[in-house]
Write a protein that holds these residues in place. Structure first.
Motif, PDB file in Angstrom:
ATOM      1  N   LYS A   1       0.996  -0.945  -0.229  1.00 28.72           N
ATOM      2  CA  LYS A   1      -0.084  -0.438  -0.166  1.00 28.72           C
ATOM      3  C   LYS A   1       0.387   1.507   0.060  1.00 28.72           C
TER       4      LYS A   1
ATOM      5  N   HIS B   1      -1.840   1.345  -7.939  1.00 27.34           N
ATOM      6  CA  HIS B   1      -3.053   0.655  -7.167  1.00 27.34           C
ATOM      7  C   HIS B   1      -4.042   1.577  -7.952  1.00 27.34           C
TER       8      HIS B   1
ATOM      9  N   GLU C   1      -6.058  -3.550  -1.608  1.00 31.25           N
ATOM     10  CA  GLU C   1      -6.781  -3.520   0.036  1.00 31.25           C
ATOM     11  C   GLU C   1      -6.208  -5.158  -0.202  1.00 31.25           C
ATOM     12  N   ASN C   2      -6.961  -6.052  -0.785  1.00 29.57           N
ATOM     13  CA  ASN C   2      -7.257  -7.787  -0.278  1.00 29.57           C
ATOM     14  C   ASN C   2      -5.723  -8.261  -0.399  1.00 29.57           C
TER      15      ASN C   2
ATOM     16  N   TYR D   1      -2.962  -6.997   0.996  1.00 29.13           N
ATOM     17  CA  TYR D   1      -3.016  -6.395   1.546  1.00 29.13           C
ATOM     18  C   TYR D   1      -2.944  -7.204   2.976  1.00 29.13           C
ATOM     19  N   ASP D   2      -4.271  -7.014   2.687  1.00 27.11           N
ATOM     20  CA  ASP D   2      -4.963  -8.072   3.996  1.00 27.11           C
ATOM     21  C   ASP D   2      -4.714  -9.355   4.384  1.00 27.11           C
TER      22      ASP D   2
END
Length: 703
Positions: free
Chosen positions: A251, A259, A265-266, A268-269
């Motif tokens: 991120k 980006h 986001e997915n 990174y999670d």
């Protein structure tokens, strides 16, 4: 494992917060041609598509990409996690005979793609992804009709041009890219149902929609599957920030250009989830690689492995003849123009496919891969020999008995046959063969193996000068009647001879030594008897051999020997000598009836006898004889013996001596019968008087 449902539009239209924006930064509302944007799913160019089964679909000129690594991310962007060690159906496509099977436990183990008559297995649990086609291991590049399989060392790409599908497999991730026009509404499995709706992603094989995708996963196992543990809702693990520092790159500014085209986001999670669950910092490389791979597919180059922030955590070392490139081509160019035209340029999918970046091991700049099957790099592609190897101008080489030269003038290959000298005819035990493209004489080893020596000889261990095959040398054996015998072994010959194999100590030669058989003397009790037709006779018994009192006695027929109570007699029966024994039975004996000091054995030393002190019945055992007849067995005879009172005294009345006498006589008697055998072998029966009791009986005294 993340299964990315991002739909990459040909026109690079992407969705964010229900607002569409194309590559020219033109904004749209949250619908295009009546299609709502759900979770970053993209639609463009609404038209109608009819498949091979004449089924009509809404066809949006877009692609579906499904990326997996420890998490599942549906086509419609719904996410769940699964870590069961089993094999799943991730995508079933009956219309095109197109199936994907996936075996997972934290990291993918293998992917199986079934298409038409091909079963392609890609193992991602090995250092380098291995490819099996119909269970046979093969090395990329591989062309199977509409299928082309290539590799960058890090990843293997399966391109099915007929249905515009791509399957990308690395050691840490799997990505499946399908055209939306072919697969809209026609997928099932752990990828979900591709219809731009997250409501039905957790669908069971029977069509039922589950609320929990984690629970749904167990129903898409490839038979026989396994028994999963009871379902427990996943919990977000936690760990110290320094554990997942590498995840922050996703991120951060390092991936900032990406980006805008691939939501991070997915990834990174998932990165944080894996690192904190497995307590292993290096697991972050899986999510970083997966995200960078998606960026590369969207023409965004991110050289992430060389980031100083990672401090070599995700470093990858290529073979010595290749270099690592984060932004290499999807299919590397070779010296083959036809190959390049066929796969590198003409068959790329999409107008921007040449801008697609793939990380991997590639030939250094200004060099080319020799061919799709030869993993070597070269600067010169002008002279590629028939062996597939590149040559420099002016270089010469030999292949298949032809001399080749890479011409300095034409930069092409000039060839000429090899000229061989004339050879003489080959001699005995030699044959003609081709060496260095020319005929020559060599030993005919097959002929040597067929060479046989005479009996008593064998092939030597080494050859002699001017000889091809080893000579026959004498063996350490004797030869008799064309048969070999080792030293010391008895040789079967005539019955009157004995022969042995012996060795002369002086000459070291072996010979057969024979001698006439001599019969040993017969022992006592035997006599030598010749046998008709035999060389030697044999010892046969001619009397009885009887052992008694630690001595051996030789007895003739009818001759007997008495030893104490036993009487042994020799008898000849049908030419065989046997001993017959009889044991004397002693009469009843009471030592109290004896005068003291008179106890002794009889003359045979068998029975006890003594001098009786009273009139007693005396018993004796004997053979009775009458004329020339003898009792067939011992007979008990009795007699009266002992002393009776006798006295003399003077009588006053008679004025004379009075004598009183008594005699030991029989008191009662009886008769017994006895069988006697006569000399003429006849038998007679006689009776005799048997005294039963004795007593002192008065009798007249005799002066």
């Amino acid at each position: 494992m993340l299964l990315s449902s991002t739909l990459y539009a040909v026109y690079n239209i992407y969705c964010n917060n229900n607002i569409y924006r194309d590559r020219n930064n033109t904004f749209y509302n949250n619908t295009i041609n009546g299609n709502t944007c759900n979770n970053f799913n993209y639609y463009t160019n609404n038209n109608i598509y009819r498949d091979r089964n004449n089924t009509t679909y809404n066809s949006y000129n877009t692609n579906i990409n499904r990326d997996t690594y420890n998490h599942f991310h549906y086509y419609n962007n719904n996410i769940y996690r699964d870590r069961n060690n089993t094999t799943y159906n991730i995508n079933n496509r009956d219309t095109y005979n197109h199936f994907h099977h996936y075996n997972n436990y934290s990291c993918p183990e293998y992917v199986i793609v079934n298409y038409k008559s091909y079963k392609i297995k890609l193992t991602s649990d090995t250092e380098v992804v291995q490819v099996y086609v119909n269970d046979v291991e093969m090395k990329p590049t591989i062309q199977l009709g509409d299928i082309i399989i290539t590799t960058t060392a890090i990843t293997v790409l399966v391109n099915v041009s007929d249905i515009k599908a791509e399957i990308l497999v690395s050691k840490q991730a799997v990505s499946v890219k399908l055209p939306f026009s072919y697969f809209h509404g026609n997928t099932e499995g752990q990828c979900g149902y591709c219809d731009n709706s997250i409501a039905n992603d957790c669908r069971l094989p029977n069509g039922k929609i589950e609320k929990s995708c984690e629970y749904m996963a167990q129903f898409w196992m490839v038979p026989p599957g396994c028994n999963p543990p009871p379902y427990v809702p996943p919990r977000q693990p936690s760990c110290a920030p320094e554990m997942y520092n590498a995840c922050e790159l996703i991120k951060g500014k390092f991936f900032e250009k990406c980006h805008k085209v691939v939501p991070y986001e997915n990834y990174y999670d998932a990165c944080k989830y894996d690192v904190c669950t497995l307590k292993n910092k290096s697991v972050a490389c899986i999510s970083l690689e997966a995200y960078a791979q998606q960026c590369g597919l969207q023409s965004v180059c991110v050289d992430w492995k060389n980031s100083a922030d990672l401090k070599g955590l995700c470093e990858y070392k290529c073979p010595s003849h290749k270099v690592y490139k984060a932004c290499g081509p999807k299919i590397e160019k070779t010296c083959s123009t036809r190959y390049n035209d066929e796969f590198v340029e003409n068959n790329c999918q999409g107008k921007n496919c040449q801008k697609t970046f793939m990380e991997g091991c590639f030939c250094p700049d200004n060099t080319y891969l020799v061919s799709s099957t030869i993993d070597k790099c070269t600067r010169n592609c002008d002279c590629i020999g028939p062996d597939g190897l590149p040559r420099l101008p002016g270089q010469t080489w030999t292949f298949n008995c032809t001399m080749y030269q890479c011409s300095n003038e034409s930069f092409g290959i000039v060839k000429e046959p090899i000229t061989c000298p004339t050879i003489k005819p080959c001699g005995h035990e030699y044959k003609t063969t081709i060496e260095n493209c020319c005929p020559t004489c060599v030993c005919d080893h097959e002929l040597c193996l067929q060479k046989k020596c005479d009996v008593g000889f064998e092939l030597a261990a080494n050859t002699t000068n001017n000889s091809c095959c080893p000579p026959c040398v004498r063996k350490e054996v004797c030869v008799y009647n064309n048969t070999e015998y080792k030293p010391g072994v008895k040789i079967p010959v005539d019955t009157c001879e004995e022969c042995y194999c012996e060795m002369n100590k002086m000459t070291q030669l072996h010979y057969v030594k024979c001698g006439t058989k001599v019969h040993a003397p017969c022992p006592p009790g035997f006599e030598y008897v010749k046998q008709e037709g035999e060389c030697c006779g044999m010892c046969v018994p001619n009397m009885c051999n009887y052992t008694a009192d630690n001595k051996t006695y030789h007895l003739q027929d009818q001759e007997g020997y008495k030893f104490r109570c036993t009487t042994a007699t020799c008898h000849e029966l049908n030419g065989t000598f046997v001993m017959m024994e009889s044991i004397k039975k002693c009469p009843e004996f009471n030592p109290e009836d004896c005068e003291p000091g008179t106890l002794k054995f009889d003359i045979d030393g068998c029975c006890q006898i003594c001098k009786s002190r009273n009139c007693v019945l005396e018993k004796n055992v004997t053979r009775l004889h009458v004329d020339d007849c003898t009792s067939v067995e011992d007979v008990e005879v009795t007699s009266c013996t002992g002393r009776c009172d006798t006295k003399s005294m003077y009588s006053m009345n008679t004025k004379a001596m009075i004598h009183s006498c008594s005699c030991c006589k029989e008191e009662s008697t009886g008769h017994r019968n006895v069988t006697l055998k006569c000399a003429d072998n006849s038998e007679i029966v006689r009776d005799y008087k048997y005294i039963k009791s004795c007593n002192c009986t008065p009798t007249k005294c005799v002066d």
